[in-house]
Scaffold this active site. Sequence first.
Site: not given
Length: 486
Positions: A256-260
């Site tokens: 997910s975009k929260r992780k990179g």
Amino acid sequence: MSVRVRFAPSPTGFVHIGSLRTALYNYLFAKHHGGTNILRIEDTDRTRFVEGAEEEIISTCRWAGIEFDESTEKGGKCGPYRQSERTEIYRQHATILLENGNAYYAFDTSEELDKMRERQQAAGIAPKYDRSIMRNQYTLGDEETKRMLDEGAEFCIRLKVPLSSEIAFNDMIRGHVSFSSRDVDDQILMKSDGFPTYHLANVVDDRLMEITHVIRGEEWLPSTPKHILLYSAFGWDAPQFAHLPLLLNEDRSKMSKRKGDVFVYQFREKGFFPETLVNFVALLGWNPTADREMFTMQEMIDSFTLEKVNKAGAVFDYKKLEWMQSEYMKKTDPDKFVYMVRNSLNEKGISEVSDDYIKKVIILLRERVQFPTQIASFGDYMFELPKGYDEEFKNKVWTEKAASAIPMVIEILRNADEFTQPALHAKVQEFLTENKLGFKDIMNPLRLLITGKSVGAGMFETMEVLGKDATLQRIDTIFQSITGAK
Ligand code: GLU
């Protein structure tokens, strides 16, 4: 029957790495079978529509080398079908289902639906539309329904899901999959705004566009029983389904975009080649052979089969992506990215360099950088006089031995009439042998004088590419600032 597949993204934002993989697998599968690959923009949800997203989908696919075969626009190879332009078709199909008893009108307000859900939650049952108590064609009767429609009441059209039956299909990747209709909601097919939902439009289009294989991400698996029910409500055969494995972070959480980085443009901006990203993404879930990782598009087309796609989640290994980029850096034709290096040089205000020279620098340095965008900074000394030198490196390598030998080496270089790697190597070797010195005594000091840095390509190759004048200019400048000599 010839293979027809589609990539059916919704234009709701930037293209995700997972979407790139879906697009790629559809393309590889179509090409492998000599079939047709269609682009269909699923833009019926106007609340999630993002301006410019369709253009980004098209340009991303073009960048990646994924081609589409059909177009609604004359002459445009990539021109897609757009669901928002086909609303009338979906309305007609909803009518077919109303007439054959597989769909019904419902008039519930959002407050009524909220109340129903609250009651169900309080009773500990999973929220699901309760046809038997809500305001719809069943509870109101046909006459009242007609009266309300004539009066212009707001309505939606729902699928009549059988109360209790097994919905099963054979997924090409996951094998036998089955659901109970008890867990399937009476899905809205046409919304009160007159637009179809994804489910209706998707099934109608797959049928009308004669899609033979639906290849899509695992997140769509829960929708598939609804689709199977829709096919049978129309009396149609369903296409074959293949649900691709989830993409996971290295800690096995969902990517997910929260992780990179998760969007294609982010990798593109970093400087990854399309060949790298496409090759890497292809292997997220597909393993043609255990002992090989590098594939051209044509090689992937030749060996692609859905049988070799795993159902277990695929881990996105960033290190492997970087390794692959370095490999592509070494093997990609430099002509393809001379312009990228030129762009970075322009940003530094350096313009008087020929393409041919840039190409030579690329060949010289490409094993030492990962991206073309790094060449102009890593190899800045190839394009301009170094502005200084690495002090720490100097203190380490500028030994007494070096200080006495280097002026003689400089003289050899100054007198060389052939400024090529082998000729320079031979001349310096001769000098070293005569003076009982080794390459190690002078190569690092020489590197310091020419580049100002501690790392780079082989010194004789570097000198050959720089040429005699530029080499001596650099040597003289740094030598002066180190020794204070005039
Ligand atoms: N519109 C869906 C998406 O955004 C398509 C899913 C499918 O391929 O059926 O991915």
